[in-house]
Scaffold this motif. Structure first.
Motif, PDB file in Angstrom:
ATOM      1  N   TYR A  45      48.105  41.269  29.624  1.00 34.62           N
ATOM      2  CA  TYR A  45      47.554  41.401  30.969  1.00 34.62           C
ATOM      3  C   TYR A  45      47.171  40.046  31.569  1.00 34.62           C
ATOM      4  CZ  TYR A  45      44.439  42.842  34.746  1.00 34.62           C
ATOM      5  OH  TYR A  45      43.838  43.007  35.948  1.00 34.62           O
ATOM      6  N   LYS A  46      46.611  39.159  30.765  1.00 34.47           N
ATOM      7  CA  LYS A  46      46.180  37.858  31.291  1.00 34.47           C
ATOM      8  C   LYS A  46      47.372  37.078  31.849  1.00 34.47           C
ATOM      9  CE  LYS A  46      42.173  37.407  28.221  1.00 34.47           C
ATOM     10  NZ  LYS A  46      41.548  36.622  27.129  1.00 34.47           N
ATOM     11  N   ILE A  47      48.486  37.115  31.112  1.00 37.93           N
ATOM     12  CA  ILE A  47      49.670  36.383  31.568  1.00 37.93           C
ATOM     13  C   ILE A  47      50.241  37.036  32.823  1.00 37.93           C
ATOM     14  CG2 ILE A  47      52.020  35.715  30.937  1.00 37.93           C
ATOM     15  CD1 ILE A  47      51.047  35.574  28.022  1.00 37.93           C
ATOM     16  N   ILE A  48      50.319  38.367  32.805  1.00 39.40           N
ATOM     17  CA  ILE A  48      50.849  39.077  33.962  1.00 39.40           C
ATOM     18  C   ILE A  48      49.997  38.811  35.201  1.00 39.40           C
ATOM     19  CG2 ILE A  48      51.082  41.396  34.948  1.00 39.40           C
ATOM     20  CD1 ILE A  48      53.440  40.665  33.277  1.00 39.40           C
ATOM     21  N   LYS A 100      67.934  43.729  35.632  1.00 39.55           N
ATOM     22  CA  LYS A 100      67.534  44.191  34.303  1.00 39.55           C
ATOM     23  C   LYS A 100      66.119  43.701  34.017  1.00 39.55           C
ATOM     24  CE  LYS A 100      72.288  43.791  32.573  1.00 39.55           C
ATOM     25  NZ  LYS A 100      73.173  43.166  31.550  1.00 39.55           N
ATOM     26  N   LEU A 101      65.252  44.618  33.633  1.00 38.97           N
ATOM     27  CA  LEU A 101      63.868  44.254  33.317  1.00 38.97           C
ATOM     28  C   LEU A 101      63.472  44.903  32.003  1.00 38.97           C
ATOM     29  CD1 LEU A 101      61.082  43.044  34.029  1.00 38.97           C
ATOM     30  CD2 LEU A 101      60.582  45.183  35.239  1.00 38.97           C
ATOM     31  N   MET A 102      62.871  44.101  31.123  1.00 33.25           N
ATOM     32  CA  MET A 102      62.345  44.616  29.868  1.00 33.25           C
ATOM     33  C   MET A 102      60.942  44.059  29.700  1.00 33.25           C
ATOM     34  SD  MET A 102      64.097  44.479  26.113  1.00 33.25           S
ATOM     35  CE  MET A 102      63.489  45.467  24.754  1.00 33.25           C
ATOM     36  N   VAL A 103      59.955  44.945  29.513  1.00 32.21           N
ATOM     37  CA  VAL A 103      58.574  44.512  29.336  1.00 32.21           C
ATOM     38  C   VAL A 103      58.078  44.982  27.980  1.00 32.21           C
ATOM     39  CG1 VAL A 103      58.001  44.394  31.772  1.00 32.21           C
ATOM     40  CG2 VAL A 103      57.756  46.563  30.575  1.00 32.21           C
ATOM     41  N   ALA A 104      57.276  44.154  27.322  1.00 35.12           N
ATOM     42  CA  ALA A 104      56.767  44.474  25.987  1.00 35.12           C
ATOM     43  C   ALA A 104      55.380  43.881  25.825  1.00 35.12           C
ATOM     44  CB  ALA A 104      57.703  43.922  24.907  1.00 35.12           C
ATOM     45  N   ASP A 105      54.607  44.488  24.896  1.00 31.78           N
ATOM     46  CA  ASP A 105      53.281  43.974  24.548  1.00 31.78           C
ATOM     47  C   ASP A 105      52.372  43.916  25.765  1.00 31.78           C
ATOM     48  OD1 ASP A 105      51.456  43.154  22.752  1.00 31.78           O
ATOM     49  OD2 ASP A 105      52.053  41.060  22.711  1.00 31.78           O
ATOM     50  N   CYS A 106      52.401  45.004  26.540  1.00 31.59           N
ATOM     51  CA  CYS A 106      51.691  44.993  27.820  1.00 31.59           C
ATOM     52  C   CYS A 106      50.173  45.028  27.666  1.00 31.59           C
ATOM     53  CB  CYS A 106      52.127  46.189  28.667  1.00 31.59           C
ATOM     54  SG  CYS A 106      53.893  46.238  29.001  1.00 31.59           S
ATOM     55  N   ILE A 107      49.683  45.896  26.794  1.00 29.73           N
ATOM     56  CA  ILE A 107      48.239  46.124  26.715  1.00 29.73           C
ATOM     57  C   ILE A 107      47.745  45.799  25.313  1.00 29.73           C
ATOM     58  CG2 ILE A 107      46.419  47.854  26.933  1.00 29.73           C
ATOM     59  CD1 ILE A 107      48.195  49.308  28.933  1.00 29.73           C
ATOM     60  N   VAL A 155      44.624  48.008  34.209  1.00 28.92           N
ATOM     61  CA  VAL A 155      45.792  47.253  33.739  1.00 28.92           C
ATOM     62  C   VAL A 155      47.069  48.037  34.020  1.00 28.92           C
ATOM     63  CG1 VAL A 155      46.908  46.244  31.732  1.00 28.92           C
ATOM     64  CG2 VAL A 155      44.423  46.115  31.973  1.00 28.92           C
ATOM     65  N   ILE A 156      47.041  49.341  33.711  1.00 27.78           N
ATOM     66  CA  ILE A 156      48.213  50.177  33.949  1.00 27.78           C
ATOM     67  C   ILE A 156      48.568  50.197  35.431  1.00 27.78           C
ATOM     68  CG2 ILE A 156      49.072  52.559  33.877  1.00 27.78           C
ATOM     69  CD1 ILE A 156      47.534  52.911  31.259  1.00 27.78           C
ATOM     70  N   ASP A 157      47.559  50.290  36.279  1.00 27.52           N
ATOM     71  CA  ASP A 157      47.814  50.272  37.724  1.00 27.52           C
ATOM     72  C   ASP A 157      48.495  48.974  38.146  1.00 27.52           C
ATOM     73  OD1 ASP A 157      46.684  52.760  37.954  1.00 27.52           O
ATOM     74  OD2 ASP A 157      44.714  52.024  38.608  1.00 27.52           O
ATOM     75  N   THR A 158      48.051  47.853  37.559  1.00 22.30           N
ATOM     76  CA  THR A 158      48.673  46.555  37.888  1.00 22.30           C
ATOM     77  C   THR A 158      50.144  46.544  37.498  1.00 22.30           C
ATOM     78  OG1 THR A 158      46.559  45.414  37.566  1.00 22.30           O
ATOM     79  CG2 THR A 158      48.556  44.070  37.492  1.00 22.30           C
ATOM     80  N   TYR A 159      50.425  47.047  36.303  1.00 29.18           N
ATOM     81  CA  TYR A 159      51.813  47.087  35.855  1.00 29.18           C
ATOM     82  C   TYR A 159      52.666  47.981  36.749  1.00 29.18           C
ATOM     83  CZ  TYR A 159      51.663  44.365  31.577  1.00 29.18           C
ATOM     84  OH  TYR A 159      51.596  43.325  30.685  1.00 29.18           O
ATOM     85  N   MET A 160      52.119  49.112  37.182  1.00 31.82           N
ATOM     86  CA  MET A 160      52.889  50.013  38.023  1.00 31.82           C
ATOM     87  C   MET A 160      53.198  49.388  39.379  1.00 31.82           C
ATOM     88  SD  MET A 160      53.720  52.501  36.174  1.00 31.82           S
ATOM     89  CE  MET A 160      53.676  51.328  34.807  1.00 31.82           C
TER      90      MET A 160
END
Length: 576
Positions: A344-347, A366-373, A382-387
């Motif tokens: 989250y800090k990096i995002i 193409k998008l791949m995201v990992a290690d989000c939370i 945090v989830i809202d930010t990602y969405m």
């Protein structure tokens, strides 16, 4: 028949493009791929029995990713696919002419006893390497007992010349240098030193791979190489010398892959010794990974530097190590493929620089995201930010992979909302458990989805009170067809394998998705897959479906695969 004859008469490049499209193969296969292209040889094989024109194209497709590994014996190792074990065989020259990559290992012993030259000369008369485009050389500089009395002079030079003679079409040499020698004064080092310097100075030298640990003098040997198109290296104590190689080739590099053993002095990647910014003018692929490095090291903010203006592929397989948006500057219109391992800090930092603002990543497909939370108190925020971020880039995406299951519920809600994302063709939720209800909603909301990967957990809220036959009736009356594009389904359950739900899901989805061809199961569930398949073909639900399709189980590929074969009948015909 007339159509087949007309197709056979087309120019070979047109046939090649057509077959690639039908088999879903890329039009170009990169020299190094992070994600292995699926092995489609089972689909290609029938094509080379059709006619002469198809045979030539099919063989070229089959051999596109294979390599021949020369050994000391007359026989050689033939790799049909990077994921398959090596097969020792003797192919005739009528097949080796399709091979584009030759690989060989060179060490002190092979230099001293002349086996390097003998390998080349033995195979030169047996095999046809006239069309080989790439030579992969593994050069081992190691300390071995040296008895003396061997005539070593000239072997390296003759080896280089022989390589050029036997492979007239060669356009690149990939050099992998492994260094275990204790001293640059040993005789074996001196001869291999000549070979390394000779290979790096030929205009054909385009890909350099420097292993770890790699001693300073080996890097110095490679320092004169210019016009590199690809460099793979380990960023460690020798980072200053590595940076000089990168800076020298900044205008020619197309691929740069860095394994971080340390993140110290990382600013040298984009700033030279005079303090001037380094611009990698044509760099298209940048890959970061790490090996034992502390990822919590960030660069200072480097304003006004745009080092990667034409970047197309960025994969950060370690925590994004920069303290700002250095990698993302200037490539808004070129970045197509992004793999981001970021908490989250990096995002939040990248979002603050506007990296994920709506409309900024115009070409992202193409998008791949990992290690989000990771250890975050306010998970919902945090989830809202990602969405918000994913929602900003979703309209243009063709492929979306999410490895973190924490955001899966919110992601499914986003994907199955009021907006239809018609561009999305691949959705991988590899670690996420979905119910049949979730899957039906996704397939309905994503009309062009071709590939889905997920785990199965149950029937879900929409179908909880009905049995499988009742659900089948509902799907046929309300959702038939559910999705006309869906072709391949990866069921990724491992230890948790709810057999009855898997059986029901496979048959129900296959019944209302007329283009579904195959269901891939994890290799860890091979035994369960066999038992599941036996129960599947004996179920009442399958008895109700088999007048429309049949199922076949195959173990030919790396994963157990259930193939769906449609039953087509002329109009008016009835099942017997």
């Amino acid at each position: 028949m007339a159509a087949a004859c007309a197709f056979q008469a087309l120019p070979p490049p047109i046939i090649d493009l057509t077959l690639r499209y039908l088999l879903e193969l890329p039009t170009e296969i990169p020299s190094f791929s992070l994600f292995t292209i699926p092995n489609s040889n089972d689909e290609v094989k029938p094509l080379y029995h059709t006619c002469r024109a198809w045979r030539a194209t099919a063989l070229a497709l089959m051999f596109a990713r294979c390599k021949i590994v020369l050994s000391d014996s007359i026989e050689f190792t033939f790799n049909l696919n990077e994921t398959n074990p090596r097969i020792t065989t003797c192919l005739g020259s009528h097949l080796t002419e399709y091979v584009k990559t030759i690989a060989m290992t060179i060490d002190y012993a092979s230099i001293a006893n002349g086996s390097v030259l003998s390998r080349l000369e033995n195979t030169y008369y047996m095999l046809n390497f006239a069309n080989a485009l790439s030579l992969m050389t593994d050069i081992h500089i190691a300390d071995t007992s040296f008895t003396g009395g061997l005539e070593l002079s000239g072997i390296a030079e003759r080896t280089i010349q022989r390589i050029k003679d036997m492979m007239p079409s060669l356009n690149n040499i990939q050099i992998r240098a492994h260094d275990d020698a204790p001293s640059r004064d040993c005789a074996q080092y001196r001869q291999l030193h000549t070979l390394v310097r000779g290979l790096t100075r030929t205009p054909l030298s385009s890909h350099l791979w420097l292993g770890h640990p790699c001693k300073q003098y080996i890097i110095e040997d490679c320092a004169a190489v210019c016009n590199l198109t690809a460099l793979t290296c380990v960023w460690d104590a020798n980072c200053a010398s590595l940076a000089r190689i990168m800076h020298t080739n900044a205008d020619s590099l197309l691929e740069l892959r860095i394994v971080f053993a340390s993140f110290t002095r990382l600013e040298q990647l984009v700033i030279d010794v005079r303090g001037n910014p380094v611009i990698y003018t044509h760099l298209a692929t940048l890959v970061f990974s790490e090996k034992g490095a502390d990822p919590m090291v960030y660069l200072p903010v480097l304003e006004m530097i745009t080092p990667f203006p034409r970047l197309k592929v960025f994969r950060s397989l370690t925590k994004y190590p920069f303290g700002d948006d250095t990698v993302f500057r200037g490539n808004n219109s070129s970045l197509e493929d992004l793999y981001l391992m970021a908490d989250y800090k990096i995002i939040k930092m990248l979002s603050g620089h506007g990296v994920f603002a709506r409309g900024r990543l115009k070409s992202l497909r193409k998008l791949m995201v990992a290690d989000c939370i990771v250890e975050i108190d306010n998970v919902d925020a945090v989830i809202d930010t990602y969405m918000v971020i994913i929602g900003n880039v979703l309209p243009g995406l063709q492929q979306l992979r999410a490895i973190d299951a924490d955001i899966s519920d919110a992601l499914i809600a986003t994907l199955t909302g009021k907006v239809q994302y018609e561009n999305l063709q691949l959705l991988s939720l590899y670690c996420t458990f979905l119910t049949l209800t979730d899957i039906v909603r996704l397939l309905k909301s994503l009309p062009n989805l071709r590939i889905l990967a997920n785990r199965i957990s149950g029937l879900g809220t929409d179908f909880r009170k009905a049995n499988a036959l009742g659900i089948a009736g509902v799907l046929r009356t309300q959702y038939n067809p559910l999705n006309r594009s869906f072709k391949r389904w990866h069921i990724t359950n491992t230890a948790h394998f709810p057999e009855n739900f898997v059986i029901a899901s496979i048959l129900l989805i296959a019944d209302v998705c007329p283009c579904l061809e195959s269901i891939l199961l994890n290799s860890q569930t091979a035994d369960a897959a066999m038992q599941t398949f036996k129960k599947l073909v004996g179920s009442k639900l399958y008895a109700d479906c088999k007048d429309r399709f049949t199922v076949l189980l195959s173990h030919a590929s790396k994963r157990p695969t259930i193939h769906i074969k449609r039953v087509y009948r002329p109009s008016g015909a009835t099942a017997t």
